[in-house]
Design a protein around this motif. Structure first.
Motif, short mmCIF file in Angstrom:
data_model
loop_
_atom_site.label_atom_id
_atom_site.label_comp_id
_atom_site.label_asym_id
_atom_site.label_seq_id
_atom_site.Cartn_x
_atom_site.Cartn_y
_atom_site.Cartn_z
N GLU A 148 0.82 -1.21 0.00
CA GLU A 148 0.00 0.00 0.00
C GLU A 148 0.86 1.27 0.00
O GLU A 148 0.38 2.34 -0.34
N PHE A 149 2.12 1.12 0.40
CA PHE A 149 3.02 2.27 0.43
C PHE A 149 3.69 2.36 -0.95
O PHE A 149 4.82 1.93 -1.16
N THR A 150 2.94 2.92 -1.87
CA THR A 150 3.37 3.04 -3.26
C THR A 150 4.38 4.17 -3.43
O THR A 150 4.62 4.95 -2.50
N ALA A 151 4.93 4.27 -4.62
CA ALA A 151 5.85 5.38 -4.92
C ALA A 151 5.14 6.72 -4.75
O ALA A 151 5.73 7.69 -4.25
N GLN A 152 3.87 6.78 -5.14
CA GLN A 152 3.10 8.02 -4.98
C GLN A 152 2.90 8.33 -3.50
O GLN A 152 3.00 9.49 -3.09
N ALA A 153 2.64 7.31 -2.70
CA ALA A 153 2.47 7.51 -1.26
C ALA A 153 3.78 7.99 -0.63
O ALA A 153 3.78 8.92 0.18
N ARG A 154 4.89 7.38 -1.02
CA ARG A 154 6.20 7.80 -0.50
C ARG A 154 6.46 9.26 -0.85
O ARG A 154 6.91 10.03 0.01
N ALA A 155 6.17 9.64 -2.07
CA ALA A 155 6.39 11.04 -2.49
C ALA A 155 5.50 12.00 -1.69
O ALA A 155 5.96 13.06 -1.25
N ALA A 156 4.24 11.62 -1.48
CA ALA A 156 3.32 12.49 -0.75
C ALA A 156 3.75 12.63 0.71
O ALA A 156 3.78 13.74 1.25
N TRP A 157 4.07 11.52 1.36
CA TRP A 157 4.52 11.56 2.75
C TRP A 157 5.83 12.33 2.88
O TRP A 157 6.03 13.08 3.84
N SER A 158 6.73 12.13 1.93
CA SER A 158 8.01 12.85 1.95
C SER A 158 7.79 14.35 1.86
O SER A 158 8.39 15.13 2.61
N GLU A 159 6.93 14.76 0.94
CA GLU A 159 6.64 16.18 0.79
C GLU A 159 6.01 16.74 2.06
O GLU A 159 6.39 17.82 2.53
N LEU A 160 5.05 16.01 2.60
CA LEU A 160 4.40 16.46 3.83
C LEU A 160 5.40 16.58 4.97
O LEU A 160 5.45 17.60 5.66
N TYR A 161 6.21 15.56 5.16
CA TYR A 161 7.19 15.61 6.25
C TYR A 161 8.16 16.78 6.06
O TYR A 161 8.45 17.51 7.01
N ASP A 162 8.63 16.96 4.85
CA ASP A 162 9.58 18.04 4.58
C ASP A 162 8.97 19.41 4.89
O ASP A 162 9.63 20.28 5.46
N GLN A 163 7.71 19.59 4.53
CA GLN A 163 7.03 20.86 4.82
C GLN A 163 6.86 21.05 6.33
O GLN A 163 7.10 22.13 6.86
N MET A 164 6.45 19.99 7.00
CA MET A 164 6.25 20.07 8.45
C MET A 164 7.57 20.33 9.17
O MET A 164 7.65 21.19 10.05
N ALA A 165 8.59 19.60 8.80
CA ALA A 165 9.90 19.76 9.44
C ALA A 165 10.47 21.16 9.19
O ALA A 165 11.04 21.76 10.09
N SER A 166 10.28 21.66 7.99
CA SER A 166 10.77 23.01 7.67
C SER A 166 10.12 24.06 8.57
O SER A 166 10.80 24.94 9.11
N THR A 167 8.83 23.95 8.77
CA THR A 167 8.11 24.89 9.64
C THR A 167 8.59 24.75 11.08
O THR A 167 8.84 25.75 11.76
N MET A 168 8.73 23.52 11.54
CA MET A 168 9.17 23.29 12.91
C MET A 168 10.60 23.78 13.13
O MET A 168 10.91 24.40 14.16
N LEU A 169 11.47 23.51 12.17
CA LEU A 169 12.86 23.97 12.29
C LEU A 169 12.94 25.49 12.33
O LEU A 169 13.68 26.06 13.14
N ALA A 170 12.20 26.14 11.46
CA ALA A 170 12.20 27.61 11.44
C ALA A 170 11.71 28.17 12.78
O ALA A 170 12.28 29.14 13.30
N ALA A 171 10.70 27.56 13.36
CA ALA A 171 10.18 28.01 14.66
C ALA A 171 11.21 27.78 15.75
O ALA A 171 11.38 28.62 16.64
N GLY A 172 11.91 26.66 15.69
CA GLY A 172 12.94 26.36 16.68
C GLY A 172 14.08 27.36 16.62
O GLY A 172 14.58 27.82 17.64
N VAL A 173 14.49 27.71 15.41
CA VAL A 173 15.56 28.71 15.23
C VAL A 173 15.09 30.07 15.74
O VAL A 173 15.83 30.76 16.44
N ALA A 174 13.86 30.43 15.41
CA ALA A 174 13.33 31.73 15.85
C ALA A 174 13.23 31.79 17.38
O ALA A 174 13.55 32.82 17.98
#
Length: 140
Positions: free
Chosen positions: A109-135
């Motif tokens: 069920e964890f298809t290439a499309q699912a991996r890409a979607a989860w990767s994009e979501l995680y990267d966006q979430m982590a970017s926001t969290m990292l920026a907040a941590g730095v601030a």
């Protein structure tokens, strides 16, 4: 993220939710194996931490259609995580453990499309969290 990506992520998560504590414990086992230094960041019982992780993911995924609300949530999380001693390098370890857990738990069920979607979501979430941590570090 496209509406299809959001639907796919939510569908994957619904499948995991039936085995939520087991899946979250698998995630932490993988994280601590691949990044042993992260274990010291967790002072509570791992099953309790697993429940918190699932609860936070449930709320975050429910907010995918509310970008402002999601950003506010992630900003608070990023600030708190910085206070716990989470370093930027930990986010890469979490990403890797998350994708491994999804692949292991979902199988085909964890298809290439699912991996890409989860990767994009995680990267966006982590970017926001990292920026907040730095601030939050700058203002301290």
């Amino acid at each position: 993220m496209t509406p299809q990506d959001i639907a796919l992520i939510r569908s994957n998560f619904a499948q995991l939710h039936r085995r939520k504590i087991e899946t979250a414990c698998l995630f932490y086992e993988r994280l601590f194996t691949t990044a042993p230094s992260t274990r010291a960041l967790f002072k509570t019982d791992i099953e309790a931490q697993a429940a918190k992780l699932i609860e936070t993911l449930t709320v975050a995924l429910a907010m995918l259609n509310d970008p402002a609300g999601l950003t506010a949530l992630l900003t608070r999380l990023g600030e708190r995580h910085r206070g716990y001693g989470v370093r930027p390098s930990h986010y890469d370890a979490v990403r890797s453990a998350l994708l491994w857990t999804l692949e292991t738990s979902l199988g085909q069920e964890f298809t290439a499309q699912a991996r890409a979607a989860w990767s994009e979501l995680y990267d966006q979430m982590a970017s926001t969290m990292l920026a907040a941590g730095v601030a939050s570090q700058r203002s301290a």
